[in-house]
Design a protein around this motif. Structure first.
Motif, PDB file in Angstrom:
ATOM      1  N   ILE A   1     -11.268   3.683  38.776  1.00 44.00           N
ATOM      2  CA  ILE A   1     -10.176   4.277  39.548  1.00 44.00           C
ATOM      3  C   ILE A   1      -9.921   5.725  39.082  1.00 44.00           C
ATOM      4  O   ILE A   1      -9.614   6.601  39.897  1.00 44.00           O
ATOM      5  CB  ILE A   1      -8.910   3.396  39.387  1.00 44.00           C
ATOM      6  CG1 ILE A   1      -9.118   2.014  40.026  1.00 44.00           C
ATOM      7  CG2 ILE A   1      -7.678   4.071  39.924  1.00 44.00           C
ATOM      8  CD1 ILE A   1      -8.960   1.964  41.503  1.00 44.00           C
TER       9      ILE A   1
ATOM     10  N   ALA B   1      -1.844   7.063  41.711  1.00 46.07           N
ATOM     11  CA  ALA B   1      -2.848   7.470  42.693  1.00 46.07           C
ATOM     12  C   ALA B   1      -2.724   8.966  42.975  1.00 46.07           C
ATOM     13  O   ALA B   1      -1.651   9.548  42.787  1.00 46.07           O
ATOM     14  CB  ALA B   1      -2.638   6.687  43.993  1.00 46.07           C
ATOM     15  N   PRO B   2      -3.790   9.593  43.472  1.00 48.34           N
ATOM     16  CA  PRO B   2      -3.669  10.999  43.871  1.00 48.34           C
ATOM     17  C   PRO B   2      -2.642  11.198  44.994  1.00 48.34           C
ATOM     18  O   PRO B   2      -2.157  12.300  45.201  1.00 48.34           O
ATOM     19  CB  PRO B   2      -5.090  11.373  44.327  1.00 48.34           C
ATOM     20  CG  PRO B   2      -5.836  10.093  44.451  1.00 48.34           C
ATOM     21  CD  PRO B   2      -5.159   9.086  43.589  1.00 48.34           C
TER      22      PRO B   2
ATOM     23  N   ALA C   1      -7.339   8.968  40.236  1.00 51.70           N
ATOM     24  CA  ALA C   1      -6.060   8.414  39.773  1.00 51.70           C
ATOM     25  C   ALA C   1      -5.918   8.734  38.290  1.00 51.70           C
ATOM     26  O   ALA C   1      -6.897   9.048  37.613  1.00 51.70           O
ATOM     27  CB  ALA C   1      -6.024   6.914  39.994  1.00 51.70           C
TER      28      ALA C   1
END
Lengths: 126, 126
Positions: free
Chosen positions: B82, B102-103, B87
């Protein structure tokens, strides 16, 4: 008159006006194809088993968050039922959903049925 | 070595130290029984079909929100996978889960398998 409702969708709200990065990340994280809505690029659907709640990405102007949609065959009856449980009406969205706020502070929406198998396991409310 | 992951849980995080009001409201809204965790009253499980992602209520100190858990049979391999997707690691929680961002700005957790049918439809990552 009875009406029915159930958990319809989990929406991943992404601040901004472009879903490209969100689609790349969430597709990879969940290991599932994501399809942009051909009619409205503010929305993209993440593949899920057809008998489970849907999973959506959508662009929003507020901060990124996750919200729940309840799908129902009578949005006004569902609004009244939920208001009796101490939720409050926030806004009737022009696209047809009703935005509510739970007593726990969470925003969620009441939407028309959109899972293909509705009513399926939806609860009936007298 | 491959590992597997999938959407495990949808957690409704409720600010405060008491789930009583959250349990009343969300049980009524979703039309489902809610059971307080007998070992830890900061958590309560909302009944869902057994082959779908779990739905949890939990007390939190931050603002109320909704978050996703990914269940995986190798949390460190999943973290690395991930992170390669942009992330970032936020915190290793003492209870064993890994909190990521998360982005898109969403916080989510990497947890050990907890749905009874794991790996079920989990994706395999080489």
């Amino acid at each position: 008159m009875t009406h029915r409702s159930r958990l319809g969708t989990l929406a991943i709200d992404c601040k901004g006006d472009d879903l490209a990065e969100a689609m790349r990340f969430w597709s990879a994280a969940l290991g599932s194809p994501v399809r942009l809505d051909p009619d409205d690029p503010r929305y993209a659907a993440i593949d899920r088993p057809p008998d489970e709640p849907k999973l959506l990405l959508q662009t929003v102007e507020h901060s990124s968050r996750v919200h729940i949609d309840l799908e129902t065959d009578d949005q006004e009856a569902e609004r009244a039922r939920i208001e009796e449980r101490s939720a409050r009406l926030v806004e009737r969205h022009p696209k047809g959903w009703i935005i509510m706020e739970a007593p726990t502070g969470h925003r969620f929406c009441l939407v028309a049925p959109h899972r293909a198998d509705f009513p399926g396991d939806a609860r009936e409310h007298p």
